[in-house]
Design a protein around this motif. Structure first.
Motif, PDB file in Angstrom:
ATOM      1  N   SER A 113      -9.687 -37.492   8.889  1.00 23.05           N
ATOM      2  CA  SER A 113      -9.239 -38.799   8.887  1.00 23.05           C
ATOM      3  C   SER A 113      -7.957 -38.957   9.372  1.00 23.05           C
ATOM      4  N   LEU A 114      -7.528 -40.127   9.925  1.00 22.07           N
ATOM      5  CA  LEU A 114      -6.063 -40.434  10.352  1.00 22.07           C
ATOM      6  C   LEU A 114      -5.198 -40.058   9.357  1.00 22.07           C
ATOM      7  N   SER A 115      -5.233 -40.399   8.118  1.00 22.92           N
ATOM      8  CA  SER A 115      -4.384 -40.180   7.117  1.00 22.92           C
ATOM      9  C   SER A 115      -4.022 -38.476   6.989  1.00 22.92           C
ATOM     10  N   THR A 116      -4.829 -37.979   7.199  1.00 19.22           N
ATOM     11  CA  THR A 116      -4.772 -36.420   7.042  1.00 19.22           C
ATOM     12  C   THR A 116      -4.346 -35.733   8.225  1.00 19.22           C
ATOM     13  N   LEU A 117      -4.637 -36.274   9.262  1.00 18.07           N
ATOM     14  CA  LEU A 117      -4.089 -35.834  10.568  1.00 18.07           C
ATOM     15  C   LEU A 117      -2.792 -36.264  11.259  1.00 18.07           C
ATOM     16  N   GLU A 144     -16.666 -26.779  20.124  1.00 18.48           N
ATOM     17  CA  GLU A 144     -17.375 -25.305  19.657  1.00 18.48           C
ATOM     18  C   GLU A 144     -18.604 -25.564  19.494  1.00 18.48           C
ATOM     19  N   ASP A 145     -19.305 -25.440  18.389  1.00 16.48           N
ATOM     20  CA  ASP A 145     -20.602 -25.611  17.916  1.00 16.48           C
ATOM     21  C   ASP A 145     -21.100 -26.707  18.032  1.00 16.48           C
ATOM     22  N   VAL A 146     -20.586 -28.020  17.549  1.00 13.10           N
ATOM     23  CA  VAL A 146     -20.942 -29.241  17.678  1.00 13.10           C
ATOM     24  C   VAL A 146     -19.656 -30.257  18.084  1.00 13.10           C
ATOM     25  N   ALA A 147     -19.994 -31.096  19.057  1.00 13.67           N
ATOM     26  CA  ALA A 147     -19.008 -32.452  19.280  1.00 13.67           C
ATOM     27  C   ALA A 147     -19.998 -33.547  19.656  1.00 13.67           C
ATOM     28  N   ALA A 148     -20.619 -33.835  18.215  1.00 12.52           N
ATOM     29  CA  ALA A 148     -21.581 -34.903  18.529  1.00 12.52           C
ATOM     30  C   ALA A 148     -21.247 -35.977  17.883  1.00 12.52           C
ATOM     31  N   SER A 149     -21.778 -37.385  18.105  1.00 12.70           N
ATOM     32  CA  SER A 149     -21.674 -38.697  17.499  1.00 12.70           C
ATOM     33  C   SER A 149     -20.132 -38.800  17.463  1.00 12.70           C
ATOM     34  N   GLY A 150     -19.566 -39.067  16.364  1.00 11.24           N
ATOM     35  CA  GLY A 150     -18.038 -39.203  16.129  1.00 11.24           C
ATOM     36  C   GLY A 150     -17.374 -38.055  16.350  1.00 11.24           C
ATOM     37  N   GLY A 151     -17.963 -36.572  16.486  1.00  7.87           N
ATOM     38  CA  GLY A 151     -17.150 -35.599  16.891  1.00  7.87           C
ATOM     39  C   GLY A 151     -16.995 -35.778  18.514  1.00  7.87           C
ATOM     40  N   TYR A 152     -17.902 -36.184  19.467  1.00  4.57           N
ATOM     41  CA  TYR A 152     -17.600 -36.269  20.786  1.00  4.57           C
ATOM     42  C   TYR A 152     -16.847 -37.915  20.875  1.00  4.57           C
ATOM     43  N   TYR A 153     -16.851 -38.511  19.918  1.00  2.00           N
ATOM     44  CA  TYR A 153     -15.812 -39.706  20.087  1.00  2.00           C
ATOM     45  C   TYR A 153     -14.290 -39.212  20.245  1.00  2.00           C
ATOM     46  N   SER A 174     -17.379 -41.140  10.136  1.00  2.00           N
ATOM     47  CA  SER A 174     -16.954 -42.553  10.405  1.00  2.00           C
ATOM     48  C   SER A 174     -16.506 -43.040  11.618  1.00  2.00           C
ATOM     49  N   PRO A 175     -17.241 -44.041  12.304  1.00  5.60           N
ATOM     50  CA  PRO A 175     -16.759 -44.532  13.521  1.00  5.60           C
ATOM     51  C   PRO A 175     -15.328 -45.016  13.657  1.00  5.60           C
ATOM     52  N   VAL A 176     -14.962 -45.687  12.524  1.00  2.38           N
ATOM     53  CA  VAL A 176     -13.719 -46.042  12.333  1.00  2.38           C
ATOM     54  C   VAL A 176     -12.691 -45.012  12.428  1.00  2.38           C
ATOM     55  N   GLN A 177     -12.788 -43.992  11.658  1.00  5.67           N
ATOM     56  CA  GLN A 177     -11.817 -42.911  11.868  1.00  5.67           C
ATOM     57  C   GLN A 177     -11.870 -42.277  13.012  1.00  5.67           C
ATOM     58  N   SER A 178     -12.959 -42.212  13.611  1.00  7.24           N
ATOM     59  CA  SER A 178     -12.960 -41.423  14.920  1.00  7.24           C
ATOM     60  C   SER A 178     -12.272 -42.209  16.008  1.00  7.24           C
ATOM     61  N   SER A 179     -12.177 -43.476  15.822  1.00  7.63           N
ATOM     62  CA  SER A 179     -11.638 -44.508  16.686  1.00  7.63           C
ATOM     63  C   SER A 179     -10.065 -44.318  16.602  1.00  7.63           C
ATOM     64  N   LEU A 180      -9.786 -44.466  15.296  1.00  6.16           N
ATOM     65  CA  LEU A 180      -8.202 -44.302  14.912  1.00  6.16           C
ATOM     66  C   LEU A 180      -7.831 -42.967  15.410  1.00  6.16           C
ATOM     67  N   ILE A 208     -16.229 -36.440   9.617  1.00 11.80           N
ATOM     68  CA  ILE A 208     -15.375 -37.349   9.788  1.00 11.80           C
ATOM     69  C   ILE A 208     -15.290 -38.404   8.627  1.00 11.80           C
ATOM     70  N   GLY A 209     -14.307 -38.669   7.818  1.00 13.83           N
ATOM     71  CA  GLY A 209     -14.070 -39.857   6.937  1.00 13.83           C
ATOM     72  C   GLY A 209     -14.766 -39.656   5.806  1.00 13.83           C
ATOM     73  N   MET A 210     -15.408 -38.718   5.570  1.00 14.84           N
ATOM     74  CA  MET A 210     -16.258 -38.325   4.250  1.00 14.84           C
ATOM     75  C   MET A 210     -15.483 -37.637   3.482  1.00 14.84           C
ATOM     76  N   VAL A 211     -14.806 -38.470   2.508  1.00 10.63           N
ATOM     77  CA  VAL A 211     -13.744 -37.722   1.484  1.00 10.63           C
ATOM     78  C   VAL A 211     -14.210 -37.537   0.105  1.00 10.63           C
ATOM     79  N   THR A 212     -14.213 -36.411  -0.690  1.00 14.85           N
ATOM     80  CA  THR A 212     -14.296 -36.444  -1.678  1.00 14.85           C
ATOM     81  C   THR A 212     -13.151 -35.577  -2.561  1.00 14.85           C
ATOM     82  N   PRO A 213     -12.832 -35.451  -3.946  1.00 15.49           N
ATOM     83  CA  PRO A 213     -11.764 -34.553  -4.102  1.00 15.49           C
ATOM     84  C   PRO A 213     -11.666 -33.520  -3.801  1.00 15.49           C
ATOM     85  N   LEU A 214     -12.978 -32.581  -3.399  1.00 15.12           N
ATOM     86  CA  LEU A 214     -12.752 -31.177  -3.255  1.00 15.12           C
ATOM     87  C   LEU A 214     -13.314 -31.025  -1.646  1.00 15.12           C
TER      88      LEU A 214
END
Length: 282
Positions: free
Chosen positions: A30-34, A87-96, A60-66, A19-25
């Motif tokens: 994130s909220l902007s993509t969702l 599915e496999d994992v819903a942990a930390s921000g995934g559980y948020y 990112s806790p911020v993107q998780s909250s948004l 969540i929130g980790m964005v690189t060109p590829l």
């Protein structure tokens, strides 16, 4: 609204990855993509439900909250119930994000929880000292170089980071208690320790509502003929990603200088992403 159909249709949003980790590829969640896909999902539904599949080790806790707030706002505006499936994992921000669900389900072996905050780095100050390398940092503001991995660690810097983490952790705990009110069964010291559990254990602790999969649950609610329609996420597409990459001329100049920043960033992001998944044995 979508045209009326006799066949009940439940839109499915699949939220996969950091969540929130964005690189060109490798754009992350994130909220902007969702934002667009979320609105489309709630418009598409011909039932009182929208389904969300979560498979994320956090970020990112911020993107998780948004993202959570946007899902809840759309649910209230459209009078829909949100069903989340881990599915496999819903942990930390995934559980948020999973907490956006009115109902949360998982597989018996899903990894759920990790209600905590983490920050990790390396210390290179001894290594560069051994190599005879001087670290030169110039700042305006004495805390601007806080936690620089090439400088010796300072106790005051660690305490400042810990204070920020405590604030973020308190917010996370508050959301869990609000969204799972009356359902939590474990002690706070256990639930909010940052530990994670299997889906079966998470059910015993009240972190989820049941053990099942999306097709089984939707058929229970809407019958054998229910349609599950995936809502594509806007990841920018290959063309737009390529546009964000350096031009051939720019890339050539970068390569001649001995440092390809885009590839370096992508490599670092790949390592960080791998580390997030590896934390849960995946």
């Amino acid at each position: 609204m979508w045209p009326f159909t006799r066949t009940p249709l439940v839109p499915v949003l699949r939220l996969t990855g950091p969540i929130g980790m964005v690189t060109p590829l490798r754009p992350g969640l994130s909220l902007s993509t969702l934002a667009g896909p979320l609105e489309k999902a709630f418009e598409m539904s011909t039932t009182p439900s929208v389904a969300v599949i979560v498979n994320s080790p956090g970020g990112s806790p911020v993107q998780s909250s948004l993202i959570l707030k946007r899902i809840r706002a759309l649910a209230e505006e459209n009078e829909k119930k949100v069903h989340v499936f881990c599915e496999d994992v819903a942990a930390s921000g995934g559980y948020y994000i999973a907490l956006a669900g009115d109902e949360i389900y998982a597989e018996p072996s899903s990894i759920v929880g990790s209600i905590g905050v983490i920050s990790s780095s390396f210390g290179f100050d001894k290594a560069i000292a051994k190599l005879g390398i001087d670290r030169r940092v110039y700042t305006a503001g004495r805390s601007k170089s806080i936690l620089d991995p090439f400088l010796p660690e300072k106790a005051e810097d660690v305490e400042r980071l810990a204070a920020v983490q405590r604030d973020a952790h308190d917010v996370f705990i508050g959301v869990v208690k609000e969204r799972r009110a009356g359902k939590l069964k474990g002690l706070d010291a256990e639930l909010f320790s940052g530990a994670f559990w299997s889906g079966k254990q998470a059910l015993e602790l009240g972190l989820i509502d049941g053990i099942t999969d999306i097709r089984t649950r939707m058929r229970e609610l809407y019958g054998e003929k229910v349609r599950l329609k995936a809502v594509p996420l806007d990841r920018g597409g290959l063309l737009s990603r390529l546009k964000r990459m350096p031009s051939l001329a720019t890339a050539g100049a970068i390569m001649e200088s001995g440092a390809d920043a885009a590839l370096t960033d992508d490599l670092v992001s790949t390592m960080e992403t791998r580390g997030l998944w590896a934390r849960y044995g995946l």
